[in-house]
Design a protein around this motif. Sequence first.
Motif, PDB file in Angstrom:
ATOM      1  N   MET A   1      -0.801  13.615  14.458  1.00 18.38           N
ATOM      2  CA  MET A   1      -0.529  12.747  13.600  1.00 18.38           C
ATOM      3  C   MET A   1      -2.076  12.056  13.187  1.00 18.38           C
ATOM      4  O   MET A   1      -2.618  11.657  14.424  1.00 18.38           O
ATOM      5  N   THR A   2      -2.476  11.835  11.964  1.00 20.26           N
ATOM      6  CA  THR A   2      -3.781  11.533  11.825  1.00 20.26           C
ATOM      7  C   THR A   2      -3.625  10.045  12.092  1.00 20.26           C
ATOM      8  O   THR A   2      -3.156   9.099  11.600  1.00 20.26           O
ATOM      9  N   LYS A   3      -4.880   9.802  12.594  1.00 22.82           N
ATOM     10  CA  LYS A   3      -4.966   8.090  12.852  1.00 22.82           C
ATOM     11  C   LYS A   3      -5.787   7.681  11.731  1.00 22.82           C
ATOM     12  O   LYS A   3      -6.547   8.207  11.282  1.00 22.82           O
ATOM     13  N   ALA A   4      -5.291   6.438  11.545  1.00 21.55           N
ATOM     14  CA  ALA A   4      -5.904   5.809  10.121  1.00 21.55           C
ATOM     15  C   ALA A   4      -7.469   5.316  10.373  1.00 21.55           C
ATOM     16  O   ALA A   4      -7.928   4.990  11.685  1.00 21.55           O
ATOM     17  N   TYR A   5      -8.115   5.687   9.375  1.00 24.90           N
ATOM     18  CA  TYR A   5      -9.882   5.388   9.253  1.00 24.90           C
ATOM     19  C   TYR A   5      -9.966   5.072   7.868  1.00 24.90           C
ATOM     20  O   TYR A   5      -9.250   5.215   6.986  1.00 24.90           O
ATOM     21  N   PRO A   6     -11.258   4.302   7.814  1.00 19.70           N
ATOM     22  CA  PRO A   6     -11.559   4.049   6.392  1.00 19.70           C
ATOM     23  C   PRO A   6     -11.999   5.326   5.617  1.00 19.70           C
ATOM     24  O   PRO A   6     -12.818   6.179   6.154  1.00 19.70           O
ATOM     25  N   LEU A   7     -11.133   5.337   4.414  1.00 23.32           N
ATOM     26  CA  LEU A   7     -11.405   6.485   3.402  1.00 23.32           C
ATOM     27  C   LEU A   7     -12.568   6.237   2.524  1.00 23.32           C
ATOM     28  O   LEU A   7     -12.366   5.130   1.684  1.00 23.32           O
ATOM     29  N   GLN A   8     -13.278   7.202   2.271  1.00 26.32           N
ATOM     30  CA  GLN A   8     -14.425   6.929   1.266  1.00 26.32           C
ATOM     31  C   GLN A   8     -14.146   8.218   0.200  1.00 26.32           C
ATOM     32  O   GLN A   8     -13.865   9.496   0.817  1.00 26.32           O
ATOM     33  N   GLU A  71       2.574   3.885   5.486  1.00 25.48           N
ATOM     34  CA  GLU A  71       1.954   3.509   6.676  1.00 25.48           C
ATOM     35  C   GLU A  71       0.142   3.405   6.072  1.00 25.48           C
ATOM     36  O   GLU A  71      -0.212   2.195   6.540  1.00 25.48           O
ATOM     37  N   PHE A  72      -0.130   4.000   4.986  1.00 22.50           N
ATOM     38  CA  PHE A  72      -1.733   3.506   4.768  1.00 22.50           C
ATOM     39  C   PHE A  72      -1.518   2.624   3.525  1.00 22.50           C
ATOM     40  O   PHE A  72      -2.772   1.995   3.501  1.00 22.50           O
ATOM     41  N   PHE A  73      -0.758   2.472   2.843  1.00 23.43           N
ATOM     42  CA  PHE A  73      -0.849   1.474   1.559  1.00 23.43           C
ATOM     43  C   PHE A  73      -0.091   0.308   2.070  1.00 23.43           C
ATOM     44  O   PHE A  73      -0.551  -0.702   1.304  1.00 23.43           O
TER      45      PHE A  73
END
Length: 321
Positions: A1-8, A71-73
């Motif tokens: 599972m990808t762990k959340a991080y700031p996306l650019q 999860e992200f939104f």
Amino acid sequence: MTKAYPLQFKPEMKERIWGGRALEQFGLTLPEGSIGEGWMIGDHPNGTTKVMNGELAGLGLDDIRERYGREFFGTKGYAEGGRFPLLIKLLDCNDDLSIQVHPTDSYEGLPKGELGKTEMWYVLDAKPGAKIIYGLKDGVDRAALAAAIEEGRVMDTLQEVPVAAGDAFYIPAGTVHALCAGVVVAEIQQNSDTTYRVFDYNRPGLDGKLRELHVEDSLNVTAYEGAGASRMKTDNIGDNEWLQIAESPYFIVEKGLVRAPWKLSTTQESFVILVIAEGTGSLSWEDGKLELKAGECFLLPASLGAYELDGNLTVLRSVTP
């Protein structure tokens, strides 16, 4: 599972008849031509931005939505079957934009699949004497606006407002408006690309032909009694403090001045959009750190949790209400 991080995301640049080269001041790579819009974070058929950092590099915002939506939104930022709710742009107005108005979500004439368009502007840069068109003059009703369009004197019905860097404008759907020459803005808006042109100065478009006007739609969607547009100076703000500069059913936007390490956090309810308006600094979270500079935009997933801003920065923070 990808762990959340700031996306650019890699911006999508749009050539516009009114555009220029001012976005280069942010270190952005522009294609040839008059570039009016940088779509910094977008999930729209006319422009879907792709992640350019970290493990998810190469995925479009639509792919992120499909894989990590809620999860992200966040619980308020995610809608089953719906796209990312906001569109984040930088605009370079080297010339005047058309006089325009946007519809509400309920307008029957909306193109299939499109939403209405409520937006806000934060002025990043403005040349001396710069202005915008912001609403109708008092007493202008549908008949008066229709007559002015027919007789070629639309400008007589509009309010002109001088602008300076740091000004913020809330532009709910139904507000007749236009950015004018010499202004660079950050725009936070509903995820929509529907614009009705009222007047375009009788100038040719990029193809040499007059651009289409949308007179009937414009007359239909204009809020003649006002739609709640508001504007403010944003100078009265302390260090490491948020000032709310726009609130709508679709977004809340705040301005913050980072002058010392500032511990913050996302919530499970909403993603956070950060637009770096001025300065340099850093963004840290549990698993990493990014250097920041003016013109950059980041999507912080709702599940990111604690993060810290540091440096000397002016930041715009947007969430879903």
